[in-house]
Design a protein around this motif. Sequence first.
Motif, mmCIF file in Angstrom:
data_model
loop_
_atom_site.group_PDB
_atom_site.id
_atom_site.type_symbol
_atom_site.label_atom_id
_atom_site.label_comp_id
_atom_site.label_asym_id
_atom_site.label_seq_id
_atom_site.Cartn_x
_atom_site.Cartn_y
_atom_site.Cartn_z
ATOM 1 N N VAL A 183 -78.196 43.077 23.489
ATOM 2 C CA VAL A 183 -76.841 43.536 23.175
ATOM 3 C C VAL A 183 -75.824 42.467 23.544
ATOM 4 O O VAL A 183 -74.835 42.260 22.839
ATOM 5 N N ALA A 184 -76.071 41.746 24.645
ATOM 6 C CA ALA A 184 -75.180 40.653 25.051
ATOM 7 C C ALA A 184 -75.080 39.617 23.945
ATOM 8 O O ALA A 184 -73.977 39.166 23.585
ATOM 9 N N ARG A 185 -76.219 39.235 23.387
ATOM 10 C CA ARG A 185 -76.196 38.253 22.289
ATOM 11 C C ARG A 185 -75.446 38.809 21.079
ATOM 12 O O ARG A 185 -74.620 38.110 20.472
ATOM 13 N N LYS A 213 -71.587 41.952 33.875
ATOM 14 C CA LYS A 213 -71.309 40.654 33.252
ATOM 15 C C LYS A 213 -72.548 40.151 32.530
ATOM 16 O O LYS A 213 -73.657 40.194 33.053
ATOM 17 N N VAL A 214 -72.343 39.651 31.309
ATOM 18 C CA VAL A 214 -73.427 39.031 30.538
ATOM 19 C C VAL A 214 -72.960 37.647 30.105
ATOM 20 O O VAL A 214 -71.764 37.389 29.980
ATOM 21 N N GLN A 215 -73.912 36.748 29.870
ATOM 22 C CA GLN A 215 -73.531 35.365 29.587
ATOM 23 C C GLN A 215 -74.637 34.640 28.827
ATOM 24 O O GLN A 215 -75.824 34.838 29.076
ATOM 25 N N LYS A 216 -74.230 33.779 27.897
ATOM 26 C CA LYS A 216 -75.178 32.911 27.216
ATOM 27 C C LYS A 216 -75.621 31.818 28.182
ATOM 28 O O LYS A 216 -74.819 31.264 28.928
ATOM 29 N N GLU A 217 -76.932 31.526 28.171
ATOM 30 C CA GLU A 217 -77.493 30.538 29.093
ATOM 31 C C GLU A 217 -78.273 29.467 28.331
ATOM 32 O O GLU A 217 -78.630 29.647 27.161
ATOM 33 N N SER A 256 -68.910 33.279 24.875
ATOM 34 C CA SER A 256 -70.156 32.945 25.571
ATOM 35 C C SER A 256 -70.433 33.871 26.742
ATOM 36 O O SER A 256 -71.527 33.836 27.319
ATOM 37 N N GLU A 257 -69.465 34.716 27.117
ATOM 38 C CA GLU A 257 -69.680 35.700 28.181
ATOM 39 C C GLU A 257 -68.802 36.910 27.937
ATOM 40 O O GLU A 257 -67.823 36.845 27.195
ATOM 41 N N ALA A 258 -69.182 38.023 28.540
ATOM 42 C CA ALA A 258 -68.443 39.259 28.306
ATOM 43 C C ALA A 258 -68.781 40.266 29.399
ATOM 44 O O ALA A 258 -69.708 40.072 30.191
#
Length: 321
Positions: free
Chosen positions: A80-82, A103-107, A91-93
């Motif tokens: 869901v983050a993606r 908090k979610v984030q692209k890594e 890139s984060e939300a």
Amino acid sequence: MTMQLHKVHGSGNTFYILETTDEKSMDWSQLSIWLCQKENLGGADGLLLVAPSKKGLAKMRVINADGSEASMCGNGLRCVARYICEKNNVSEALIETMKAVLKVQKEAPIYAEIPTYSVEIAPISFELTSLPMSYKNKYEIRNEMIAEFADDITFTAVSVPNPHLIGIVQPDKITNTLHQERLSSMLNGQNDFCPDGVNVSYVYPMDAQTIYVRTYERGVGFTNACGTAMTASALVSSIVGVAQEGTVTVFNPGGFVQCHVKNNKGCFDLKLVGNATFIAELELNYEKENEWLWQSVKNTDEQKAYESLIAYTENKIAAIF
């Protein structure tokens, strides 16, 4: 009515993502039961419902394959983050879940060029009432033998916020699933310990920074992976001393992830890092009450890239067991 869905997976834990602006527009439990049937495009472990939120960029609800609703799903949240980050070009939300805004984030990829995201796992509690679980009027269970469960396994109970019972085991309990299946079936049926059921994970420490986890997931059964279970297993392994605090690599039947465990004077920060693979884009037509018909299925090529991670995982596991 035509609905747009994505079929996705995190560590082989497979879901459908569906976005709605009206959470009351449909019986999501019945839809999830239908979607997750094995004879229906191979089935899935659950439905991830994405809805508007006043607390974050979106809200995620997790409907299990049996129609029950879970409070969180780490593997699902990565997917869901993606979906949310790519849709909003960020890139984060922050994403709202049943019990926390996380908090979610692209890594950077943890393997090859596989899309990778991190998600915060919270809240955390060792109080048995948080699972809920009842055992001899205890307040908590940490690294203890429970005679009614086994005579050679130490167990820890923790909610993150999904309820988990984590057992540290020897290799024979990994290679043979019978004991875990019997215990898990008992604890997720009519029983005196866990009235709402519990996720049961067996953990084998591979080295100081690596563990293997197999999970019997409440409402699902044995699953390729469970994000909150892997994170809870890394946390417990760190606490009882079979893994070091910091970054723990967690192998599972569906691949591997990294779990970051940080101890702040007894308060723990947990982060789960792993793949967010999109398998297919689909259109589903809602015919009438509890009746659906597939309109189109368009597969992506992302699963091919993930298969190289699976091959790497299988080689690592074969060297241990």
